[in-house]
Scaffold this motif. Structure first.
Motif, short mmCIF file in Angstrom:
data_model
loop_
_atom_site.label_atom_id
_atom_site.label_comp_id
_atom_site.label_asym_id
_atom_site.label_seq_id
_atom_site.Cartn_x
_atom_site.Cartn_y
_atom_site.Cartn_z
N ARG A 4 0.84 -1.20 0.00
CA ARG A 4 0.00 0.00 0.00
C ARG A 4 0.88 1.26 0.00
NH1 ARG A 4 0.28 -1.80 5.25
NH2 ARG A 4 0.74 -0.21 6.86
N LEU A 5 0.26 2.41 -0.37
CA LEU A 5 0.94 3.72 -0.25
C LEU A 5 0.56 4.35 1.07
CD1 LEU A 5 0.50 5.33 -3.79
CD2 LEU A 5 2.61 4.53 -2.75
N GLN A 6 1.55 4.87 1.77
CA GLN A 6 1.28 5.50 3.06
C GLN A 6 2.21 6.70 3.24
OE1 GLN A 6 0.81 2.86 6.50
NE2 GLN A 6 2.08 4.27 7.70
N ASN A 7 1.63 7.91 3.23
CA ASN A 7 2.41 9.15 3.42
C ASN A 7 3.57 9.25 2.44
OD1 ASN A 7 0.77 9.91 5.62
ND2 ASN A 7 2.04 8.71 7.03
N GLY A 8 3.31 8.92 1.15
CA GLY A 8 4.32 9.08 0.13
C GLY A 8 5.34 7.98 0.07
N THR A 9 5.18 6.92 0.84
CA THR A 9 6.10 5.78 0.79
C THR A 9 5.32 4.50 0.53
OG1 THR A 9 5.96 5.40 3.18
CG2 THR A 9 7.70 6.87 2.41
N ILE A 10 6.03 3.50 0.04
CA ILE A 10 5.44 2.19 -0.21
C ILE A 10 5.66 1.33 1.02
CG2 ILE A 10 5.58 0.10 -1.63
CD1 ILE A 10 6.39 1.91 -3.97
N VAL A 11 4.57 0.78 1.55
CA VAL A 11 4.62 -0.04 2.76
C VAL A 11 4.06 -1.43 2.45
CG1 VAL A 11 3.88 -0.28 5.17
CG2 VAL A 11 4.38 2.00 4.22
N GLY A 12 4.81 -2.45 2.84
CA GLY A 12 4.33 -3.82 2.67
C GLY A 12 3.96 -4.43 4.00
N SER A 13 3.00 -5.36 3.96
CA SER A 13 2.57 -6.08 5.16
C SER A 13 2.76 -7.56 4.93
CB SER A 13 1.11 -5.78 5.50
OG SER A 13 0.93 -4.42 5.79
N GLY A 14 3.41 -8.23 5.85
CA GLY A 14 3.64 -9.67 5.72
C GLY A 14 3.56 -10.34 7.07
N PRO A 15 3.96 -11.61 7.09
CA PRO A 15 3.88 -12.37 8.35
C PRO A 15 4.65 -11.71 9.50
CG PRO A 15 4.34 -13.82 6.50
CD PRO A 15 4.44 -12.45 5.98
N GLY A 16 5.72 -11.03 9.16
CA GLY A 16 6.52 -10.39 10.22
C GLY A 16 6.08 -8.98 10.55
N GLY A 17 4.99 -8.50 9.94
CA GLY A 17 4.52 -7.14 10.17
C GLY A 17 4.84 -6.22 9.00
N ASP A 18 4.69 -4.91 9.20
CA ASP A 18 4.94 -3.93 8.13
C ASP A 18 6.43 -3.80 7.86
OD1 ASP A 18 2.25 -3.51 7.98
OD2 ASP A 18 2.28 -1.52 8.96
N PHE A 19 6.76 -3.49 6.58
CA PHE A 19 8.14 -3.24 6.21
C PHE A 19 8.16 -2.21 5.09
CE2 PHE A 19 6.66 -6.58 3.42
CZ PHE A 19 7.21 -6.26 2.18
N SER A 20 9.30 -1.50 4.94
CA SER A 20 9.46 -0.49 3.88
C SER A 20 10.55 -0.96 2.94
CB SER A 20 9.85 0.87 4.49
OG SER A 20 8.83 1.35 5.33
N PRO A 21 10.20 -1.35 1.73
CA PRO A 21 11.21 -1.83 0.78
C PRO A 21 12.11 -0.68 0.32
CG PRO A 21 9.09 -1.65 -0.30
CD PRO A 21 8.84 -1.40 1.16
N THR A 22 13.36 -1.03 0.02
CA THR A 22 14.29 -0.02 -0.47
C THR A 22 14.07 0.24 -1.95
OG1 THR A 22 15.97 -1.61 -1.09
CG2 THR A 22 16.00 -0.82 1.20
N ALA A 23 14.66 1.34 -2.45
CA ALA A 23 14.56 1.65 -3.88
C ALA A 23 15.19 0.54 -4.71
CB ALA A 23 15.24 2.98 -4.16
N GLU A 24 16.29 -0.04 -4.21
CA GLU A 24 16.96 -1.10 -4.98
C GLU A 24 16.07 -2.33 -5.11
OE1 GLU A 24 21.16 -3.62 -5.03
OE2 GLU A 24 20.72 -2.22 -3.40
N GLU A 25 15.36 -2.68 -4.03
CA GLU A 25 14.44 -3.82 -4.09
C GLU A 25 13.34 -3.55 -5.11
OE1 GLU A 25 13.71 -6.03 0.00
OE2 GLU A 25 13.72 -3.87 0.33
#
Length: 625
Positions: A4-25
């Motif tokens: 999802r998009l959240q405050n101008g950043t991309i946020v992912g949700s998975g088994p371990g909770g929320d995470f913010s992927p890097t530009a390289e990823e």
């Protein structure tokens, strides 16, 4: 897993909770079809965001809040490009207009380095000095300075809390109050500055107020470096406006060679020439404020006096000049390099970035406006009286003192037999110019044997720089001829002369020609031949090159420009040598005006002539260097 998009950043949700992927990823998944445990290309594309493989341009964005009577609040943030919102602190990419851009590699690290190098621990609270440092160190970033107009000296100075320096024996005009509080603000922040007010606006008073504030804060010693012609003027102005300060004039053959002697006074005054000659002594002290008066003297970056001035150890440097740029933008670089070393880079860097063109000046202006306060007479005319009197006390050099003393002693020896005004004529002629009195004829240049002529030309530089007109009064025809000839030759401006040899019928047409010139022009007048009847309101500067024994003659002469029909403030410059017949004349005028209670005095007053004449014949100038 979801994205999802959240405050101008991309946020992912998975088994371990929320995470913010890097530009390289994100880049490898979208553009290289790589697999990633946490990301899937179709999930990213489902966000409705377009992806660009071209990096954004990292931009430092500066903003400020400036309100009355408060210190400015300055913020420094990182943006993806000019004109867009800031980059979230943890991101190495930016989303602009629904398009995702990676930031160049190491952007975040370089931004952190920039903050560290400029001493910024909190980008939301940046000091004024750090703001200037960001401008200087932001080589890896574009700088979008949204605060430039608010933080320009002309704007910020009016917002700084007003404070009357303790011990200032004067009531500043409103614009002077604004100027002195800005200078004090810069000094409090450990920053140098350039005070570039036009001539006649009282730059000296504003700097003196800074000295008072600094001494009140127990910061000393302070130093004034000025042309030798102005040493006495600075001494008098400090004694008049800051009587509580301890002053030392460091000049002459008997000047000290002791560091301890220089360390003791609140303010030391010296000349450029003496500073250069005694540089090892001056370098041995850590000065608090060093003020360079007539700072255009260091406009040549490779001149010896420039390099020596910049070697002076100092906390604060103030460059004081009415002509910050005389010929080239390089002049301004040299002043800035004294006030805030390195602010405009090295000279070679500066010349590459800012050519001597109008676009070059336009590009330079935002970098200079924060450290240079420049007001013109027309800008503050509503604050000014219609007539500004500027007394300029000068000192004779050693060679001139010897020649003057020879004339004075001969006149004094003859005084018992001829105590009248004729006894003083030769002295007054010498003060106008030694050649007029038949002295120092062996000197080839008229400026080299006359500190007064040297100072007069320094004044004329500023007058003609502002495209103004000037009338100069002298009683002596040979001096008038010299002035007219040298002004026309040195300044390449139209120059006329009116004395007793000019027929009355030709005088007003000459004035009319003078008035019709567009830009700078000079009119040299004999006060008795042209001091009454003529209307010369085209000029807004008057120079009394030699003072008149009869005060009414001088007042009538000044009234040629300062009269009905004059729409601008008139600046009246009165040049006189300290401890000579001219100072007796100056004191005489002050005394008579005080008795009369108004600016214009009568033509009578013969009763005290003899006492004044005898005083003049006893007055012996001090040797300066």
């Amino acid at each position: 897993m979801s994205i999802r998009l959240q405050n101008g950043t991309i946020v992912g949700s998975g088994p371990g909770g929320d995470f913010s992927p890097t530009a390289e990823e994100i880049y490898t998944v979208v553009f290289e079809a790589s697999t990633a445990a946490r990301l899937v290309a179709k999930d990213l594309l489902s966000l409705g965001v377009r992806f660009s493989d071209t990096p954004a341009t990292p931009t430092i964005q500066i903003s400020a809040e400036v309100s009355d009577s408060k210190e400015p609040r300055i913020r420094c943030t990182l943006a993806g490009q000019v004109g867009v919102d800031t980059v979230p602190a943890s991101a190495d990419y930016v989303i602009i207009n629904n398009t995702w851009y990676p930031l160049p590699h190491n952007t975040a690290a370089e931004y952190a380095d920039l903050l560290r190098n400029t001493g910024i621990s909190d980008p939301s609270s940046v000091s004024f000095g750090q703001y200037l440092e960001v401008q200087k160190h932001a080589a890896s970033f574009l700088v979008e300075d949204r605060a430039a107009e608010q933080l320009a000296a002309a704007t910020l100075s009016a917002k700084i809390p007003s404070q009357h320096p303790p011990g200032l024996a004067a009531t500043p005009y409103p614009y002077q109050q604004v100027g002195l509080q800005w200078l004090a603000f810069m000094a409090r922040h450990g920053l140098g500055s350039i005070l570039a007010d036009e001539m006649g606006l009282g730059k000296t008073l504003q700097v003196i107020a800074v000295f008072l504030a600094e001494v009140e804060a127990n910061r000393r010693p302070n130093l004034v470096v000025c042309p030798a012609t102005l040493l006495e003027n600075w001494r008098r102005e400090l004694a008049r406006f800051a009587p509580s300060l301890e002053i030392l004039v460091h000049t002459g053959p008997k000047r000290t060679g002791s560091i301890d002697v220089l360390r003791t006074p609140d303010v030391t005054i010296t000349s450029y020439e003496t500073m250069v000659g005694d540089i090892s002594l001056f370098r041995a002290l850590s000065w608090n404020v060093v003020a360079l008066d007539e700072a255009q003297n260091i406009k040549n970056p490779v001149a010896r006096r420039t390099s020596r001035a910049k070697e002076l150890p100092k906390r604060i440097g103030i460059a004081v000049t009415g002509t910050p740029v005389e010929n080239r933008l390089k002049d301004l670089w040299s002043l800035c390099d004294f006030a805030i070393p390195g602010h405009l880079g090295t000279l070679s860097e500066f010349e590459k970035q800012f050519p001597d063109t109008e676009p070059g000046a336009t590009e330079l202006e935002p970098l200079v406006s924060a450290i240079m306060l420049r007001r013109r007479v027309r800008d503050v005319a509503s604050d000014l009286p219609p007539r500004i009197d500027v007394p300029v006390a000068l000192t004779l050099d050693a060679r001139s003192v010897a020649a003057y003393e020879e004339i004075r002693q001969q006149a004094a020896a003859n005084a018992p037999n001829a105590p009248g005004l004729a006894a003083l004529v030769h002295l007054r002629m010498f003060c106008a110019h030694p050649w007029s009195a038949g002295k120092l004829k062996e000197v080839s240049s008229p400026v080299d044997c006359s500190p007064k002529l040297e100072r007069c030309f320094e004044i004329l530089v500023e007058i003609f720089e502002s495209k103004s007109k000037v009338i100069l009064f002298t009683s002596f025809n040979e001096t008038a001829d010299l002035l007219a000839r040298e002004i026309a030759r040195r300044f390449i401006v139209p120059t006329w002369k009116i004395n007793g040899s000019v027929p009355v019928a030709e005088r007003q047409p000459t004035v009319d020609q003078f008035a019709q010139v567009s830009g700078g022009a000079a009119l040299v007048l004999n006060p008795k031949a042209a001091g009454v009847g003529l209307n010369i309101t085209a000029a807004n500067h008057v120079v009394h090159y030699n003072l008149e024994w009869n005060p009414a003659v001088e007042d009538q002469a000044s009234a040629r420009a300062y009269r009905r029909g004059q729409s601008r403030p008139v600046t009246v410059h009165r040049l006189f040598y300290a401890d000579t017949v001219e100072e007796v004349i100056n004191d005489r005028m002050a005394r008579k005006r005080s008795l009369a209670g108004h600016a214009v005095v009568g033509t009578e007053g013969i009763g005290d002539d003899l006492a004044d004449i005898l005083n003049a014949l006893k007055r012996s100038p001090r040797i300066q260097s």
